[in-house]
Scaffold this active site. Structure first.
Site, PDB file in Angstrom:
ATOM      1  CB  CYS A  35      -1.733   1.640   6.364  1.00 30.87           C
ATOM      2  SG  CYS A  35      -1.655   0.534   4.503  1.00 30.87           S
ATOM      3  CG  HIS A  82      -1.943  -0.909   0.941  1.00 30.70           C
ATOM      4  ND1 HIS A  82      -2.470  -0.831   2.022  1.00 30.70           N
ATOM      5  CD2 HIS A  82      -2.300  -2.183   0.896  1.00 30.70           C
ATOM      6  CE1 HIS A  82      -3.652  -2.371   1.849  1.00 30.70           C
ATOM      7  NE2 HIS A  82      -3.467  -2.653   0.886  1.00 30.70           N
ATOM      8  CB  CYS A 140      -6.399  -0.553   5.589  1.00 25.40           C
ATOM      9  SG  CYS A 140      -4.709  -0.688   5.522  1.00 25.40           S
ATOM     10  CD  GLU A 170      -2.099   4.360   3.011  1.00 26.97           C
ATOM     11  OE1 GLU A 170      -3.434   4.252   3.471  1.00 26.97           O
ATOM     12  OE2 GLU A 170      -2.027   3.482   2.406  1.00 26.97           O
TER      13      GLU A 170
END
Length: 161
Positions: free
Chosen positions: A94, A61, A91, A63
């Protein structure tokens, strides 16, 4: 009151623009268009976009990739005086990483009512029993962030028909 950090909304707008540029790269790569930047002392120290499909890695992801870059830039895993700007609410995965690196602040654009872990579905960033809590600023450039995601998913649905 004097010890409170000064939150500069003009800077938030600018740095979310940097995250949006990263999200556009994800969009071009046919990845879910999420972009992130990590800022320290007014300077971007890390930039990333979703690369789950490209890297065949569910943890890639924006992040997560930005946090790893920032740790390298800082020479430490602790990012206590840094701010993460991300186009979509983090999410749970993260958010867990954000707490572990001890980020000072998270600024996000579009909320995620189904899976957002910065206050929408749950709030891991300020969970009382965890060892760290982050300041959260939500909704920065939200219409632009949301439109990018909605357009992407509409195109995905159309292509799947």
């Amino acid at each position: 009151m004097a010890d409170e950090p000064i939150i500069d909304l003009q800077s938030d707008h600018y740095f979310m623009g940097e995250a949006l540029r990263q999200a556009a790269k994800a969009y071009s790569a046919e990845e879910v268009p999420v972009g992130a930047v990590v800022v320290r002392e007014g300077r971007v120290i890390a930039r990333a976009f979703n690369q789950v499909e490209l890297l065949k890695d569910a943890t890639a992801h924006a992040e997560m990739l930005a946090l790893t870059q920032a740790e390298v830039a800082m020479g430490d895993w602790r990012l206590t005086d840094c701010t993460l700007y991300v186009t979509k609410e983090p999410c749970p995965m993260c958010a867990g990483a954000i707490v572990h690196v001890r980020l000072a602040r998270v600024v996000f654009g579009a909320s995620d009512p189904k899976a957002g872990a910065a206050g929408s579905a749950l709030n891991l960033l300020q969970f009382p029993t965890l060892n760290h809590r982050c300041d959260i600023t939500a909704g920065v450039r939200e219409p632009e962030c949301r439109a990018l995601l909605q357009t992407f998913f509409a195109e995905q649905r159309k292509a799947a028909q």
